[in-house]
Write a protein that holds these residues in place. Structure first.
Motif, PDB file in Angstrom:
ATOM      1  N   LYS A 179      38.097 -75.696 -48.239  1.00  0.00           N
ATOM      2  CA  LYS A 179      37.089 -74.768 -48.769  1.00  0.00           C
ATOM      3  C   LYS A 179      35.869 -75.479 -49.330  1.00  0.00           C
ATOM      4  N   SER A 180      36.054 -76.727 -49.770  1.00  0.00           N
ATOM      5  CA  SER A 180      34.932 -77.393 -50.424  1.00  0.00           C
ATOM      6  C   SER A 180      33.973 -78.033 -49.418  1.00  0.00           C
ATOM      7  N   SER A 210      31.802 -70.563 -50.013  1.00  0.00           N
ATOM      8  CA  SER A 210      33.157 -70.357 -49.487  1.00  0.00           C
ATOM      9  C   SER A 210      33.557 -68.891 -49.507  1.00  0.00           C
ATOM     10  N   PHE A 216      46.170 -74.025 -58.133  1.00  0.00           N
ATOM     11  CA  PHE A 216      45.466 -75.046 -57.371  1.00  0.00           C
ATOM     12  C   PHE A 216      46.283 -75.521 -56.171  1.00  0.00           C
ATOM     13  N   ASP A 258      39.282 -66.488 -54.666  1.00  0.00           N
ATOM     14  CA  ASP A 258      40.305 -67.390 -54.135  1.00  0.00           C
ATOM     15  C   ASP A 258      40.711 -68.471 -55.135  1.00  0.00           C
ATOM     16  N   PHE A 259      39.837 -68.744 -56.077  1.00  0.00           N
ATOM     17  CA  PHE A 259      40.091 -69.881 -56.967  1.00  0.00           C
ATOM     18  C   PHE A 259      40.777 -69.470 -58.264  1.00  0.00           C
ATOM     19  N   TYR A 316      34.555 -66.167 -55.664  1.00  0.00           N
ATOM     20  CA  TYR A 316      35.348 -66.897 -56.653  1.00  0.00           C
ATOM     21  C   TYR A 316      36.814 -66.499 -56.632  1.00  0.00           C
ATOM     22  N   ARG A 336      30.298 -75.332 -59.184  1.00  0.00           N
ATOM     23  CA  ARG A 336      31.185 -74.180 -58.982  1.00  0.00           C
ATOM     24  C   ARG A 336      30.419 -73.014 -58.369  1.00  0.00           C
ATOM     25  N   ILE A 338      37.163 -70.623 -63.548  1.00  0.00           N
ATOM     26  CA  ILE A 338      38.389 -70.880 -62.799  1.00  0.00           C
ATOM     27  C   ILE A 338      39.205 -71.966 -63.490  1.00  0.00           C
ATOM     28  N   MET A 362      41.872 -76.494 -50.955  1.00  0.00           N
ATOM     29  CA  MET A 362      40.647 -76.908 -51.628  1.00  0.00           C
ATOM     30  C   MET A 362      39.853 -77.883 -50.762  1.00  0.00           C
ATOM     31  N   TYR A 404      40.691 -77.089 -60.662  1.00  0.00           N
ATOM     32  CA  TYR A 404      39.591 -77.033 -59.700  1.00  0.00           C
ATOM     33  C   TYR A 404      38.379 -77.800 -60.223  1.00  0.00           C
TER      34      TYR A 404
END
Lengths: 420, 259
Positions: A247-248, A229, A239, A234-235, A232, A222, A401, A244, A405
């Motif tokens: 972004k990941s 990205s 979900f 945005d998360f 935090y 995380r 989060i 995701m 996620y």
């Protein structure tokens, strides 16, 4: 034959008795329900405190640490009794899920005078409890110590693993993620995830992280995700698989980039934090990590970590979560339970909890809201050489989060990073 | 001579398995690759015997429940096994399957229903309720042990006593029970041991208000405090041995009185 007759008649009479008991019990409950409606949430604090006098409340809490048990039994209970006349009884629990299950069944069966008064919980258990209305209500605004000393709006307290507490549970203590390093080998600890990458490349084989879904390894993912990205924030939203997936990408690229320079060239990862700690204590790697800011100092004291061990947090912050106290929906003594929780959040109880001789855990009170003497008292507590000062930790906190996620990251790590 | 060697080996074997527990309970930071604990600490035993740890009441409750369970089990299983052996019964197989079902079906399946019903009956958080709840996992063992004992009593013995003028109760006490003693001993031992080791049933039905030894022991074992886990485990072993020893003495004594 006589035996058989006796046996049959005994069984029949037992059955009849049971059935009679069943119906009368049911009627009792229906009768008693409306009279229970006087809720302490509408009373003043003075009324609550006077109703609470002389009552006994049960605190259902994980019972696997003798120092925590002793803190409650030997430090808190006698003082609470003396100051407010409330007797605190600790009930040892193996897994808080069992208490949640007990409350679920009690709710279904319509039990009104429950014995679970206070529960110690967070995360998933709070989610289930909230969804099934197993909690008493919004108690936080009623408690003077919460109003005076706790920053309830702070994101790491307001949201319990992404779920709004709505004051139904009151924070009791905090845990914060820190990186642990050996200052003999690491002169200048990295301040960002990018600097960490540079350090890993300069020191091949001296860093690794526990393989997710290990709790600590999953939290490392995380941190990488947040910094690659752009934060935090945005998360904290619900979900979304598509967002995701996008972004990941940077996080997987980062983890694959450091992989060849990890311990054993990233062909394998320690399966748990305990294994990583072992590698660290034997000098195979020079960094470890974890959710307990005071752990490094405690391990030095025990002799497992080298004397030169220190800790650091990231400039953009590390994950922090809180654990909470709440009152059950059917608590027989909600007034006394509120008085007890209020005392557990008093400066004296929190400072004693902060002291490593009792427990050594982070306070939930805002240090700035305490009196100067109390602040001095906190500063005089020796938390060990490797523990960062409370202000330094407090300035670098980011909230947990949503669990969706976390699940996603753990699953995708296997396909994107662990596999070649 | 031969017997004493075997006894010696058995005791040695038990000590061999207990030794690591004793060492763990006394150790502070005993980690691989150390052969012996670096430091001896009495922390776990001090805690165990401290007034706050509720150890005394937990042992007392555990033994009380185990005794109660065993007595009720005997009361239920002696007639049940007698009936299964002596009387022709339609669907005997089904009755047996129902009686032995708790051995196969995980207790959790029935526990939720039992918990629900007991709340309605007001039996939760009480010793009688716990004794009743512990019957589920223990009764099958008792019936099983008694069934095999009943097979050793031919109906002829009872017929003879009957011809000599003994009534039903007298036949039971003087003829049948002495044959059953080995089964009673085996069944009671199992019933005591299984009852002593219940965690989830005790926690849910007792609502956390009835403290038994497993309630204190489990958090330490799964929570990663090996020293306290080991200390409580040793106490548990001691308690179980004591219970079995008393049971053995009691049965031998009553056997002598009957004869």
């Amino acid at each position: 034959m006589i035996l058989r007759k006796i046996f049959t008649s005994v069984i029949l009479s037992v059955l009849v008795a049971l059935m009679a008991g069943c119906t009368s019990q049911g009627q009792d409950q229906e009768k008693s329900q409306p009279s229970e409606q006087t809720t302490p949430l509408e009373k003043s604090w003075e009324e609550i405190s006077s109703t609470a006098k002389g009552k006994t409340v049960s605190l259902y809490m994980w019972g696997g640490s003798d120092s925590i048990n002793r803190y409650i039994d030997e430090w808190v209970a006698p003082r609470l009794k003396e100051q407010s006349g409330v007797t605190l009884k600790r009930v040892p629990v193996n897994d808080t899920k069992d208490v949640i299950n007990q409350l679920l069944t009690e709710k279904k069966a319509g039990k009104t005078n429950g014995s679970v008064d206070i529960i110690w919980l967070n995360g998933e258990n709070f989610k289930i409890a909230k969804e099934n209305q197993l909690l008493f209500g919004s108690i936080a605004p009623k408690l003077p110590n919460v109003q005076d000393y706790v920053a309830m709006g702070a994101p790491d307290l307001q949201y319990d693993f992404g779920i709004d507490t709505e004051g139904m549970e009151v924070p009791w203590g905090k845990a914060q993620y820190v990186f642990i390093y050996d200052s003999k080998h690491v002169a200048e600890p990295p301040k960002t995830i990018d600097e960490l990458k540079d350090w890993i490349k300069q020191n091949p084989g001296k860093f690794t992280y526990p393989a997710p879904p290990d709790f600590t390894g999953s939290a490392f993912l995380r941190h990488v995700l947040f910094e690659t990205s752009g934060g935090y924030e945005d998360f904290l939203k619900p979900f979304d698989q598509q967002i995701m997936d996008e972004k990941s990408q940077a996080a997987w690229a980062y983890l694959n980039e450091i992989k060849p320079d990890l311990w054993r060239k990233g062909e394998t990862y320690p399966e748990s934090l305990a294994k990583l700690d072992l590698l660290y204590s034997q000098g195979e790697v020079w960094m470890t990590m974890g959710y307990d800011a005071a752990r490094a100092s405690n391990e030095i004291k025990k002799g497992t970590f080298p004397e030169s061990t220190r800790t650091f947090v990231l400039d953009k912050g590390t994950l922090a979560n809180a654990h909470y106290l709440s009152i059950s929906f059917n608590s027989a003594q909600p007034d006394a339970a509120m008085v007890a929780i209020n005392y557990l959040l008093s400066p004296e109880a929190q400072i004693a909890k902060f002291d490593p001789r009792h427990w050594g855990e982070d306070m939930v009170l805002e240090p700035s809201k305490l009196s100067t003497e109390e602040q001095q008292q906190i500063n005089s507590i020796d938390r060990g050489v490797a523990t960062l000062p409370a202000e330094a930790l407090a300035k670098h906190k980011i909230p947990e989060i949503h669990a969706d996620y976390v699940d996603y990251l753990e699953k995708e790590w296997k396909t994107n990073v662990a596999k070649d | 001579m031969k017997l004493s060697i075997i006894k010696f080996l058995v005791v040695l074997g038990i000590l061999f398995f207990l030794a690591p527990l004793v060492l763990t309970s006394l150790s502070a930071g005993w980690r691989w690759p150390m052969l012996w604990p670096a430091e001896i600490s009495w922390r776990s035993w001090e805690y165990l015997f401290s007034g706050q740890s509720q150890t005394g009441i937990a042992v007392f409750n555990s033994l009380l429940i185990a005794c109660g369970v065993t007595i009720v089990n005997l009361g239920l299983a002696i007639p049940a096994a007698y009936g299964l052996i002596r009387f022709p019964l339609k669907g005997k197989l089904i009755v047996q399957i129902i009686l032995f079902a708790p051995l196969v079906i995980p207790p959790f399946v029935s526990l939720m229903g039992i918990h629900f019903t007991f709340i309605r009956l007001g039996l939760t958080e009480s010793l009688p309720g716990l004794i009743l709840a512990h019957l589920t996992p223990t009764l099958p063992y008792m019936i099983w042990a008694l069934l095999s004992s009943y097979r050793t009593v031919g109906p002829e013995w009872e017929e003879q006593a009957r011809m000599l003028g003994a009534n039903g109760l007298q036949r039971m006490i003087h003829v049948v029970i002495p044959f059953l003693l080995p089964g009673i001993l085996a069944g009671s031992s199992l019933s005591i041991l299984v009852s002593l080791s219940q965690y989830l049933i005790t926690f849910l039905i007792g609502g956390g208000q009835v403290i038994t030894l497993p309630i204190l022991l489990f958090p330490f074992i799964s929570g990663g405090d090996p020293a306290l886990g080991a200390a409580y485990a040793l106490l548990f072993i001691g308690m179980a041995f004591l219970a079995l020893f008393i049971l053995d003495c009691l049965l031998k004594w009553s056997y002598r009185r009957v004869n």
